[in-house]
Enzyme design. Sequence first.
Site, PDB file in Angstrom:
ATOM      1  N   ARG A 237       9.794 -20.626  29.265  1.00 14.60           N
ATOM      2  CA  ARG A 237      10.978 -19.867  29.669  1.00 14.60           C
ATOM      3  C   ARG A 237      10.556 -18.961  30.816  1.00 14.60           C
ATOM      4  O   ARG A 237       9.441 -18.407  30.805  1.00 14.60           O
ATOM      5  CB  ARG A 237      11.498 -18.995  28.516  1.00 14.60           C
ATOM      6  CG  ARG A 237      12.307 -19.745  27.469  1.00 14.60           C
ATOM      7  CD  ARG A 237      13.650 -20.238  28.012  1.00 14.60           C
ATOM      8  NE  ARG A 237      14.417 -20.930  27.003  1.00 14.60           N
ATOM      9  CZ  ARG A 237      14.403 -22.251  26.804  1.00 14.60           C
ATOM     10  NH1 ARG A 237      13.648 -23.036  27.549  1.00 14.60           N
ATOM     11  NH2 ARG A 237      15.164 -22.789  25.867  1.00 14.60           N
ATOM     12  N   GLU A 266      17.664 -17.701  36.043  1.00 11.25           N
ATOM     13  CA  GLU A 266      18.206 -19.010  36.446  1.00 11.25           C
ATOM     14  C   GLU A 266      19.711 -18.915  36.687  1.00 11.25           C
ATOM     15  O   GLU A 266      20.383 -18.251  35.898  1.00 11.25           O
ATOM     16  CB  GLU A 266      17.931 -20.044  35.344  1.00 11.25           C
ATOM     17  CG  GLU A 266      16.451 -20.300  35.164  1.00 11.25           C
ATOM     18  CD  GLU A 266      16.130 -21.255  34.016  1.00 11.25           C
ATOM     19  OE1 GLU A 266      17.044 -21.910  33.485  1.00 11.25           O
ATOM     20  OE2 GLU A 266      14.950 -21.323  33.654  1.00 11.25           O
ATOM     21  N   HIS A 284      14.760 -26.559  35.652  1.00 12.25           N
ATOM     22  CA  HIS A 284      14.832 -26.557  34.170  1.00 12.25           C
ATOM     23  C   HIS A 284      15.199 -27.955  33.636  1.00 12.25           C
ATOM     24  O   HIS A 284      16.241 -28.141  33.017  1.00 12.25           O
ATOM     25  CB  HIS A 284      15.847 -25.503  33.692  1.00 12.25           C
ATOM     26  CG  HIS A 284      15.640 -25.122  32.245  1.00 12.25           C
ATOM     27  ND1 HIS A 284      15.915 -23.871  31.756  1.00 12.25           N
ATOM     28  CD2 HIS A 284      15.194 -25.829  31.180  1.00 12.25           C
ATOM     29  CE1 HIS A 284      15.654 -23.833  30.456  1.00 12.25           C
ATOM     30  NE2 HIS A 284      15.215 -25.014  30.083  1.00 12.25           N
TER      31      HIS A 284
HETATM   32  C1  DGY Z   1      14.897 -26.447  25.321  1.00  8.56           C
HETATM   33  O1  DGY Z   1      14.942 -27.414  24.546  1.00  8.56           O
HETATM   34  O2  DGY Z   1      14.688 -25.308  24.938  1.00  8.56           O
HETATM   35  C2  DGY Z   1      15.122 -26.758  26.757  1.00  8.56           C
HETATM   36  O3  DGY Z   1      14.594 -25.780  27.572  1.00  8.56           O
HETATM   37  C3  DGY Z   1      16.595 -26.929  27.033  1.00  8.56           C
HETATM   38  O4  DGY Z   1      17.186 -25.671  26.993  1.00  8.56           O
END
Ligand code: DGY
Length: 323
Positions: A237, A266, A284
Amino acid sequence: MAAKIFVTRPVPRAALDALAAKYELEVRSEDKPIKPEQLALACKDVEGLLVVGVRVTEEVLKAATRLRAISNAGVGYDNIDVAGCTSRKIPVTNTAGVLEETTADLAFGLLLAVARRIVLGDRYIRDDRWHHWQWNLLQGFDVHHKTLGIYGFGKIGQAMARRGRGFGMPVIYHQRRPAPAEIEREIGARFVDRETLFRESDFVSLHVPLTTATDRTIGAGELRIMKPSAFLINTARGRVLDEGALVEALERGLIAGAALDVFEREPQLHPGLHGKKNVVLTPHIGSATIETRFRMAQLAAENLAALLEGQRPANIVNPEVFG
Ligand code: DGY
């Protein structure tokens, strides 16, 4: 009357067939974020919410007075106010178990791309700048046999480690507690303290979830002790990393480069990342393959059906609601 379910983005219809047979399904047609007040409105009479890439805030939970279950199509669930769900006894599930290998594929792809200047090479040809072979052209860094450091040794971190082992890389990792000895043995990874991970790795790949404990957990201090020839990879993240500190480290040559699939705000990009040639960026897409996205939608649908039938699926993230 069948319970109402709201699906927050269009996903392949076939993944929802079983749900559609039993429940009244509304699938949003737009594949983009939705404002909390609009989601709140859409959730007014809804009993089951299948969350795909949207935020579920207190405002939504307050409005959704009939809500009994939330299924998140994603492994990370920082988009959902889980504490608010738990206090209302609403169970929340994720899709752990179907996307780890795919996300690790992207993480390793980013590692290769940034170290071997693959994206720059592609641009070089498309810009019609390639006129002859050159000794000095786009020299990158070796990947094989370099030390791979995994920060967060869950399923995705372990899958990344296995990829590194395939490239002959010694793998070290850090997380709060060492993994079971049989996992360390099977993968061939060594637990180290946090500082050693950043000091000794040639590539550091981040795989921790975003929580209050990991919010901007990687910053100036960690980047300062990395090798000047080292690279940072983030497919976890954006907010586990202090992006401002990363930009500064890149500008001061404290590290050799970075490859990022996730960002602090983002889809906004830190302006300092924009023009840097030693940075590879993707929007992402860690789990974005046709097969995995289908499996995620299917598992999210299965989880939601199980919750609405009063069962406790394996992917529950707030088991305390079951008492
Ligand atoms: C997750 O599975 O957490 C991916 O980043 C999609 O949000």
